[in-house]
Design an enzyme around this catalytic site. Structure first.
Site, short mmCIF file in Angstrom:
data_model
loop_
_atom_site.label_atom_id
_atom_site.label_comp_id
_atom_site.label_asym_id
_atom_site.label_seq_id
_atom_site.Cartn_x
_atom_site.Cartn_y
_atom_site.Cartn_z
CG ASP A 126 2.66 9.54 -3.74
OD1 ASP A 126 3.13 9.60 -4.90
OD2 ASP A 126 3.25 9.98 -2.74
CG ASP A 164 12.77 8.20 -4.68
OD1 ASP A 164 12.18 9.17 -5.19
OD2 ASP A 164 12.32 7.05 -4.73
#
Length: 273
Positions: A134, A11
């Site tokens: 997600d 990330d």
């Protein structure tokens, strides 16, 4: 049986020069984990099968920095690289692939405009397009009879809701139905992240991972919750995933990729050593 893939996820926040890899819990409370290019090199040398870069700032000013990070990484790393975060145009995909990425991951933009999957798949090929989903568990099944109801580990019925904007916005969309639609539109893979598990080190969300693996013909990458090699094993053995994505256990040196692969091999999971 096809070889299972181990994929470190980086990330990347672009709030400082050169970018920085971070890791949080349920997408918040971020702590720094290092330089993206250096980490990518380390994982490449340690036997990672692929890498995923997610630009979690994904703002206009960040895009050029991300291109620079991709170019520098592609010069050093020779395993497939997937890049995601804020990708919402054909031109953005073209820039990222030209910089050296092998695949792009689309998420919020695809939920808002599903035809974007078809358009990008038609232009670049399904093998380049990963749909990232997600999702969060929703135990309100009484008011959602049209949703795909799964049984959780404790027997509770629940459906899985797609969330967008980095987990900040609920959509009311059923994750199983959305994954099937993404496949029909031309997505080559699904990157499935459980928001309930992200950063918790409690293991993958097995019910939804297994459901997608059973229902779809394209590969499912399990993501969210890995705390030890056993969790990765369960993602393959119980969740039927094709690939396992992890971050914290690799970034902070708890386990090496090689250690995880040896653990899996001992348990008869086919991996590339």
């Amino acid at each position: 049986m096809l070889t299972k893939r181990i994929i470190p996820c980086l990330d990347v926040t672009l709030d400082r020069a050169g970018g920085c890899v971070v890791k949080g819990v349920e997408f918040v409370d971020l702590k720094e984990a290092g330089d993206p290019v250096e980490l990518a090199k380390r994982y490449n040398e340690d036997g990672a099968d692929e890498l995923v870069f997610l630009d979690i700032t994904a703002s206009a000013h960040g895009r050029e920095t991300m291109i620079d990070v991709i170019e520098r990484t592609a010069d050093e790393v020779f395993i497939p690289l997937t890049v995601g975060g804020g990708i919402s145009s054909i031109e953005a995909i073209r820039q990222i692939l030209r910089a050296g990425a092998d695949k792009v991951s689309v998420n919020t933009s695809a939920v808002k405009n599903p035809e974007f999957i078809k358009e990008s798949s038609d232009i670049f090929g399904a093998q380049c397009i990963v749909t990232a989903i997600d999702c969060k568990r929703n135990t309100n099944v009484k008011d959602n009879p049209d949703k795909t109801i799964l049984e959780l580990e404790d027997g509770t019925p629940a459906w899985y809701e797609v969330v967008i904007y980095g987990g900040r916005k609920n959509t009311g969309i059923d994750a199983v139905q959305w994954a099937k639609r993404a496949e029909e539109l031309g997505s080559g893979e699904i990157l499935l992240t459980s928001m309930d598990r992200d950063g918790t080190c409690a293991g993958y969300d097995i019910p939804i991972t297994r459901k997608l693996s059973e229902e779809l013909d394209i590969p499912i990458i399990a993501s969210g919750g890995v705390g030890n090699p056993q969790h990765i094993y369960e993602g393959f053995s119980d969740g039927k995933a094709d690939a396992a994505l992890a971050a914290s256990i690799f970034h902070f040196g708890e386990y090496s990729i090689q250690e995880v692969k040896e653990f899996l091999k001992e348990r008869k999971i086919p991996v590339r050593l």
